[in-house]
Design an enzyme around this catalytic site. Structure first.
Site, mmCIF file in Angstrom:
data_model
loop_
_atom_site.group_PDB
_atom_site.id
_atom_site.type_symbol
_atom_site.label_atom_id
_atom_site.label_comp_id
_atom_site.label_asym_id
_atom_site.label_seq_id
_atom_site.Cartn_x
_atom_site.Cartn_y
_atom_site.Cartn_z
ATOM 1 N N GLU A 61 27.323 2.283 -68.399
ATOM 2 C CA GLU A 61 26.896 1.745 -68.622
ATOM 3 C C GLU A 61 26.872 0.498 -67.768
ATOM 4 O O GLU A 61 26.266 -0.173 -67.430
ATOM 5 C CB GLU A 61 27.556 1.188 -70.538
ATOM 6 C CG GLU A 61 26.893 2.217 -71.325
ATOM 7 C CD GLU A 61 28.470 3.079 -71.437
ATOM 8 O OE1 GLU A 61 29.620 3.315 -70.808
ATOM 9 O OE2 GLU A 61 28.711 3.017 -72.963
ATOM 10 N N CYS A 84 31.227 2.084 -75.683
ATOM 11 C CA CYS A 84 32.738 2.420 -76.134
ATOM 12 C C CYS A 84 32.195 1.158 -76.468
ATOM 13 O O CYS A 84 32.399 -0.476 -76.992
ATOM 14 C CB CYS A 84 33.822 2.316 -75.551
ATOM 15 S SG CYS A 84 34.055 0.787 -73.675
ATOM 16 N N ALA A 172 44.039 45.800 -56.824
ATOM 17 C CA ALA A 172 44.327 47.351 -56.646
ATOM 18 C C ALA A 172 45.669 47.867 -56.527
ATOM 19 O O ALA A 172 46.407 46.382 -56.985
ATOM 20 C CB ALA A 172 43.640 47.334 -55.308
ATOM 21 N N ASP A 209 50.068 36.870 -54.426
ATOM 22 C CA ASP A 209 48.474 35.969 -53.419
ATOM 23 C C ASP A 209 48.338 34.866 -52.540
ATOM 24 O O ASP A 209 47.872 34.880 -52.124
ATOM 25 C CB ASP A 209 47.611 35.953 -54.512
ATOM 26 C CG ASP A 209 47.110 37.436 -55.108
ATOM 27 O OD1 ASP A 209 47.177 38.537 -54.797
ATOM 28 O OD2 ASP A 209 46.425 36.827 -56.577
ATOM 29 N N LEU A 213 44.868 27.127 -54.252
ATOM 30 C CA LEU A 213 44.139 26.265 -55.225
ATOM 31 C C LEU A 213 43.999 24.968 -54.753
ATOM 32 O O LEU A 213 44.432 24.219 -56.125
ATOM 33 C CB LEU A 213 45.692 26.477 -56.434
ATOM 34 C CG LEU A 213 46.315 27.513 -57.004
ATOM 35 C CD1 LEU A 213 47.182 27.583 -57.347
ATOM 36 C CD2 LEU A 213 44.733 29.101 -56.636
ATOM 37 N N GLY A 279 48.129 35.178 -63.649
ATOM 38 C CA GLY A 279 47.447 36.365 -64.100
ATOM 39 C C GLY A 279 46.856 36.647 -65.038
ATOM 40 O O GLY A 279 47.139 35.940 -66.258
ATOM 41 N N ALA A 285 49.631 35.289 -72.857
ATOM 42 C CA ALA A 285 49.771 34.238 -73.887
ATOM 43 C C ALA A 285 49.624 33.242 -74.298
ATOM 44 O O ALA A 285 49.386 32.721 -74.775
ATOM 45 C CB ALA A 285 51.586 34.126 -72.579
HETATM 46 N N1 LIG Z 1 41.159 38.261 -59.828
HETATM 47 C C1 LIG Z 1 41.471 37.718 -60.373
HETATM 48 O O1 LIG Z 1 41.319 36.510 -60.804
HETATM 49 C C2 LIG Z 1 43.527 37.434 -60.302
HETATM 50 C C3 LIG Z 1 44.041 35.890 -60.790
HETATM 51 C C4 LIG Z 1 45.822 35.779 -60.588
HETATM 52 C C5 LIG Z 1 46.119 37.285 -60.301
HETATM 53 N N2 LIG Z 1 45.905 37.694 -60.216
HETATM 54 C C6 LIG Z 1 46.407 39.118 -59.906
HETATM 55 O O2 LIG Z 1 47.647 39.280 -61.059
HETATM 56 C C7 LIG Z 1 48.807 40.053 -60.829
HETATM 57 C C8 LIG Z 1 49.642 38.992 -61.490
HETATM 58 O O3 LIG Z 1 49.833 39.135 -62.645
HETATM 59 P P1 LIG Z 1 51.136 38.429 -63.476
HETATM 60 O O4 LIG Z 1 50.760 38.984 -64.372
HETATM 61 O O5 LIG Z 1 52.220 38.765 -62.307
HETATM 62 O O6 LIG Z 1 50.300 36.751 -62.783
HETATM 63 P P2 LIG Z 1 51.345 35.666 -63.767
HETATM 64 O O7 LIG Z 1 50.290 35.909 -64.982
HETATM 65 O O8 LIG Z 1 50.039 34.204 -62.623
HETATM 66 O O9 LIG Z 1 52.309 35.165 -63.529
HETATM 67 C C9 LIG Z 1 53.055 35.944 -64.569
HETATM 68 C C10 LIG Z 1 54.927 35.290 -64.946
HETATM 69 O O10 LIG Z 1 54.376 33.377 -65.096
HETATM 70 C C11 LIG Z 1 55.478 33.412 -65.572
HETATM 71 N N3 LIG Z 1 55.361 32.811 -66.541
HETATM 72 C C12 LIG Z 1 55.496 31.307 -66.821
HETATM 73 N N4 LIG Z 1 55.521 30.794 -68.033
HETATM 74 C C13 LIG Z 1 54.892 31.962 -68.789
HETATM 75 C C14 LIG Z 1 54.505 31.676 -70.196
HETATM 76 N N5 LIG Z 1 54.642 30.984 -71.017
HETATM 77 N N6 LIG Z 1 54.633 33.342 -70.374
HETATM 78 C C15 LIG Z 1 54.150 34.800 -69.701
HETATM 79 N N7 LIG Z 1 54.937 34.330 -68.089
HETATM 80 C C16 LIG Z 1 55.006 33.156 -67.998
HETATM 81 C C17 LIG Z 1 56.548 35.181 -65.612
HETATM 82 O O11 LIG Z 1 57.626 34.747 -65.223
HETATM 83 P P3 LIG Z 1 59.006 34.003 -65.429
HETATM 84 O O12 LIG Z 1 59.235 35.252 -66.618
HETATM 85 O O13 LIG Z 1 60.073 34.324 -64.023
HETATM 86 O O14 LIG Z 1 58.648 32.570 -65.562
HETATM 87 C C18 LIG Z 1 55.422 35.575 -65.747
HETATM 88 O O15 LIG Z 1 56.272 37.024 -65.044
HETATM 89 C C19 LIG Z 1 48.586 39.387 -58.876
HETATM 90 O O16 LIG Z 1 47.844 41.388 -58.424
HETATM 91 C C20 LIG Z 1 47.087 38.966 -58.908
HETATM 92 O O17 LIG Z 1 46.622 39.826 -57.431
HETATM 93 C C21 LIG Z 1 44.465 38.432 -60.179
#
Ligand SMILES: NC(=O)c1ccc[n+]([C@@H]2O[C@H](COP(=O)([O-])OP(=O)(O)OC[C@H]3O[C@@H](n4cnc5c(N)ncnc54)[C@H](OP(=O)(O)O)[C@@H]3O)[C@@H](O)[C@H]2O)c1
Length: 354
Positions: A61, A84, A172, A209, A213, A279, A285
Site C-alpha cells: 500500500e 495491516c 537410472a 548429484d 541448489l 530425494g 519422511a
Molecule cells: N529426479 C529427481 O527429481 C531427483 C531429486 C532428488 C534426488 N534424486 C535422486 O535420488 C537419489 C538419492 O536418493 P536419497 O533417497 O538417498 O536422497 P535424499 O532423500 O536426498 O537423502 C536421503 C538421506 O537424507 C538423510 N536424512 C536426513 N534427515 C532425514 C529424515 N528426517 N528422514 C530421512 N532421511 C533423512 C539420510 O541420511 P543420514 O541418515 O545419513 O542423515 C538419508 O539417507 C539419487 O539417485 C538422486 O539422483 C532425484
C-alpha cells in the site's frame, strides 16, 4: 464519477492488476506476505501500483501510495490482503491510507494475523468505505497462497518437486539422474527456486548429484535473491567440497532433522515456503509426517524399468491409506508433462498448531 461511486468493474480490474503486482514480490518478502496494491484516483484512473518490499521495507500500500502522491486523495486503494493495523518494522498501512485521504479501500483476503488483522474495521470506523472479499477466491489462489497456508499450519508451506520417467524413476540404476526432464522443465524449476524461501534436500541427493541448489536465470547467472539452501544430514556425511557449501548462497546443514523440527527451525528463521527437491527418502519422511502440502511433478516420456522411485517407503501398505491429492494444474512443458497437485490435509498436517 468519484471514488466512492466507482463501479465494480474498474475496481475488479485494479484487483487483477494488484494480483499481478503481488506475483513480483514472490520469494522476497518473508516472513511478510507477498501483496500487491493499486491506487485509483477519484475518476478511476490508475495512479499508483506497488508490491511488498523485502522484510523491513515498505508494504504494498505504501509503495502504491508513494507512486500516486496527491492523486490518491479522494481515490480508491485496491489491495490483495487486508491492510495491516499493526506496527512492526514499519507503521500500520491503515494509517498511511488515512493520511493519504483515500475514500474507498477494497481488499481481497482478510489478514489472518491476530496482531495484523482488523485493518478493514478500523478504516470503516474512520469513515472509509471498505469493500472486503473482492475477488477473494482468485487472490487467495494467487501469490499469497503459500503464505496463507503457512499461517494456517504454523509452519512453512512445503512444495515437493521431482522429475521422473513415466515409470516413476528419478534416477537410472547407475545413479545418473541428470537430464531426466527437458531443458524447459529445468528452466521452470529455476523460476520456482526464485519464488520460494528455501530449497531442501537430503544428504543422499547431495552425495549422488552434487547440486548447486541456486536460482539461476536463463543465461545461467545467479539471480539477485537466492533462497536458503537446506541439507538434512543426520550423520555428517556431506562432502566438504559439495557445491552447496560454495558460498554462492547461504546453506543450513541440519543434523537433527525430523520434519517437524526442521520446519519449526525454518519458521523461526522467517522462512514461509520450502521447495523440497528430494530425494525419495526425505520426501517419504516428509509425506509420512504430513509435511508435504503440494507436489509439482515433471514427467518425462522416458522409461527406465530400474532405478530409485520418486518416493521411498512411507509406511503405507493398503490403498485405503493412500495419500489423496487434488490435481490443480496439468500442462505440457517442453517434451514433458508438468502436474501440480495439492495434498488433502491430514490430521498429522495440523501437528504444528501452536
Ligand atoms: N529426479 C529427481 O527429481 C531427483 C531429486 C532428488 C534426488 N534424486 C535422486 O535420488 C537419489 C538419492 O536418493 P536419497 O533417497 O538417498 O536422497 P535424499 O532423500 O536426498 O537423502 C536421503 C538421506 O537424507 C538423510 N536424512 C536426513 N534427515 C532425514 C529424515 N528426517 N528422514 C530421512 N532421511 C533423512 C539420510 O541420511 P543420514 O541418515 O545419513 O542423515 C538419508 O539417507 C539419487 O539417485 C538422486 O539422483 C532425484
Amino acid at each position: 464519477m468519484t471514488g466512492s461511486e466507482l463501479t465494480a468493474a474498474p475496481i475488479a480490474d485494479a484487483m487483477r492488476l494488484a494480483m499481478a503486482q503481488a506475483e513480483l514480490a514472490l520469494g522476497a518478502t518473508s516472513p511478510n506476505p507477498p501483496v500487491g496494491a493499486v491506487i485509483l484516483d477519484p475518476d478511476g484512473v490508475v495512479v499508483g501500483v506497488g508490491h511488498t518490499q523485502p522484510a523491513g521495507g515498505a508494504h504494498a500500500e505504501v509503495m502504491a501510495l508513494r507512486a500516486a502522491g496527491d492523486r490518491a486523495r479522494g481515490g480508491t486503494a485496491v489491495v490483495t490482503l487486508e491492510p495491516c493495523n499493526h506496527t512492526g518494522r514499519t507503521p500500520p498501512c491503515v494509517d498511511a491510507l488515512l493520511v493519504a485521504g483515500v475514500r474507498v479501500v477494497a481488499y481481497a483476503v482478510p489478514d489472518p494475523g491476530a496482531r495484523e488483522g482488523g485493518g478493514g474495521a478500523r478504516l470503516a470506523e474512520r469513515g472509509v468505505r471498505t469493500i472486503a472479499g473482492l475477488l477473494a477466491a482468485d487472490a487467495s489462489g494467487g501469490a499469497i497462497r503459500w503464505w496463507l497456508q503457512a499461517q494456517q499450519r504454523c509452519r512453512p508451506f512445503v512444495l515437493w518437486k521431482f522429475a521422473s520417467t513415466l515409470d516413476g524413476r528419478v534416477a537410472a540404476a547407475d545413479g545418473s539422474s541428470r537430464w531426466i526432464s527437458s531443458v524447459q522443465s529445468r528452466a521452470d524449476v529455476q523460476v520456482l527456486r526464485g519464488q520460494l524461501d528455501a530449497i531442501m534436500v537430503g544428504v543422499g541427493t547431495v552425495i549422488a548429484d552434487n547440486p548447486a541448489l541456486t536460482a539461476r536465470d536463463r543465461a545461467g547467472q545467479l539471480t539477485g535473491r537466492q533462497p536458503l539452501r537446506v541439507v538434512l544430514d543426520r550423520s555428517g556425511r556431506i562432502p566438504p567440497d559439495s557445491q552447496v557449501l560454495d558460498g554462492a548462497a547461504t546453506t543450513m546443514v541440519v543434523n537433527e532433522p525430523t520434519p517437524a523440527a526442521v520446519l519449526s527451525a525454518l519458521w523461526d528463521r522467517g522462512i514461509r515456503s520450502v521447495l523440497l527437491e528430494g530425494g525419495p527418502t526425505v520426501a517419504g519422511a516428509f509425506l509420512q509426517a504430513g509435511c508435504i502440502d503440494e507436489v509439482v511433478a515433471y514427467l518425462a516420456p522416458k522409461l527406465l524399468g530400474a532405478g530409485p522411485l520418486s518416493l521411498a517407503d512411507t509406511g503405507i501398505t493398503t490403498i485405503l491409506d493412500a495419500v489423496e491429492l487434488d490435481l490443480i494444474d496439468v500442462r505440457r512443458i517442453g517434451s514433458d508433462v508438468r502436474l501440480v497437485a495439492t495434498v488433502r490435509v491430514t490430521p498429522a498436517g495440523n501437528e504444528f498448531a501452536r
